[in-house]
Design an enzyme around this catalytic site. Structure first.
Site, PDB file in Angstrom:
ATOM      1  N   CYS A  95       0.798  -1.222   0.000  1.00  0.00           N
ATOM      2  CA  CYS A  95       0.000   0.000   0.000  1.00  0.00           C
ATOM      3  C   CYS A  95       0.838   1.283   0.000  1.00  0.00           C
ATOM      4  O   CYS A  95       1.379   1.648  -1.019  1.00  0.00           O
ATOM      5  CB  CYS A  95      -0.988  -0.021   1.172  1.00  0.00           C
ATOM      6  N   ARG A 129     -12.830   5.693  -2.018  1.00  0.00           N
ATOM      7  CA  ARG A 129     -12.011   4.747  -1.266  1.00  0.00           C
ATOM      8  C   ARG A 129     -12.472   3.324  -1.578  1.00  0.00           C
ATOM      9  O   ARG A 129     -13.655   3.017  -1.493  1.00  0.00           O
ATOM     10  CB  ARG A 129     -12.090   5.020   0.231  1.00  0.00           C
ATOM     11  N   HIS A 191      -3.836  -5.955   1.940  1.00  0.00           N
ATOM     12  CA  HIS A 191      -3.594  -5.999   3.384  1.00  0.00           C
ATOM     13  C   HIS A 191      -4.174  -7.305   3.918  1.00  0.00           C
ATOM     14  O   HIS A 191      -4.404  -8.248   3.184  1.00  0.00           O
ATOM     15  CB  HIS A 191      -4.297  -4.834   4.086  1.00  0.00           C
TER      16      HIS A 191
END
Length: 239
Positions: A95, A129, A191
């Site tokens: 990320c 997002r 993640h």
């Protein structure tokens, strides 16, 4: 335990660990030990020098504020990281760190943060997002993680992606690419952390590090039934 040892560097453990990506360090450390190989771990932060005997580098994600804390220091490490990549040192960057391994990251405030250009790509902060489980197809088979980012990353023509998105968004909302790969350097938005649910990826990092250092890798069989079950459950959950 053999006399072999892998030196793992956790890069920016304080600044780039907002999504629990230190779990990747734990998995690589423990699986290396389970494979009968010794482990040395160094935590390298702002102002610290990268060890010359580094075998694996792991770094996680962070908010824009975290990236601002490391961006100048990362430039001081740029040449070392690029030379390590050329020497096939294994790296997993997630990320926020992944974004800064490209040419630049443009924030929501239109600030341009320089990257180290290890990956031939650039990232711009978007207005949406992307959050939820993500499944991608890679050379290791299907892998699953959890994405939580607004950055839109564009790979340039000759830059290979880490995988192709099956479910989720990945690098951007325009193509089906996820992450990037160059030599033994892997960048990704996954993640979760990534490695607990994807033991094949963890073992591949270890295998590559051993082959680079010792010329071969003999990995033992590990019972991954729980990890694979967790991956299946994650795949079945809606975004």
């Amino acid at each position: 335990m053999s006399d072999r040892q892998i030196h793992i560097v956790h890069l920016y453990p304080k600044e780039m660990n907002i999504y629990g990506d230190n779990g990747n360090l734990l998995v690589v450390t423990m699986r290396t030990k389970w494979h009968g190989v010794g482990v040395k771990v160094s935590k390298i932060g702002v102002g610290d020098k990268l060890p010359i005997d580094t075998d694996i580098i792991i770094s996680g994600g962070g908010q824009d504020t975290g990236q601002l804390k490391i961006v100048d220091d990362l430039q001081t490490k740029k040449l070392d990281l690029i030379n390590m990549a050329k020497d096939n040192v294994v790296m997993l960057v997630v990320c926020g760190t992944y974004q800064l391994f490209g040419h630049q990251f443009t924030t929501h405030k239109n600030e341009s943060l320089p990257g180290i250009g290890l990956f031939d790509m650039q990232t711009v902060a978007g207005d949406v997002r992307f959050i939820g489980n993500i499944v991608t197809k890679t050379h290791f088979g299907e892998i699953v993680g959890y994405e939580n980012h607004s950055g839109l990353t564009t790979l340039n023509k000759d830059q290979s992606s880490f995988g192709k998105v099956i479910s989720g968004v990945g690098n951007n909302d325009k193509d089906d690419g996820e992450g990037a790969i160059k030599n033994n350097v892997f960048g990704t938005y996954l993640h979760g952390p990534l490695l607990p649910k994807n033991p094949k990826v963890a073992d591949e990092l270890i295998r590559r590090a051993l082959v680079r250092k010792y010329g071969d890798a003999m990995l033992t069989q590990i019972d991954d039934s729980l990890a694979l079950k967790a991956a299946q459950i994650a795949k079945s959950r809606p975004r």
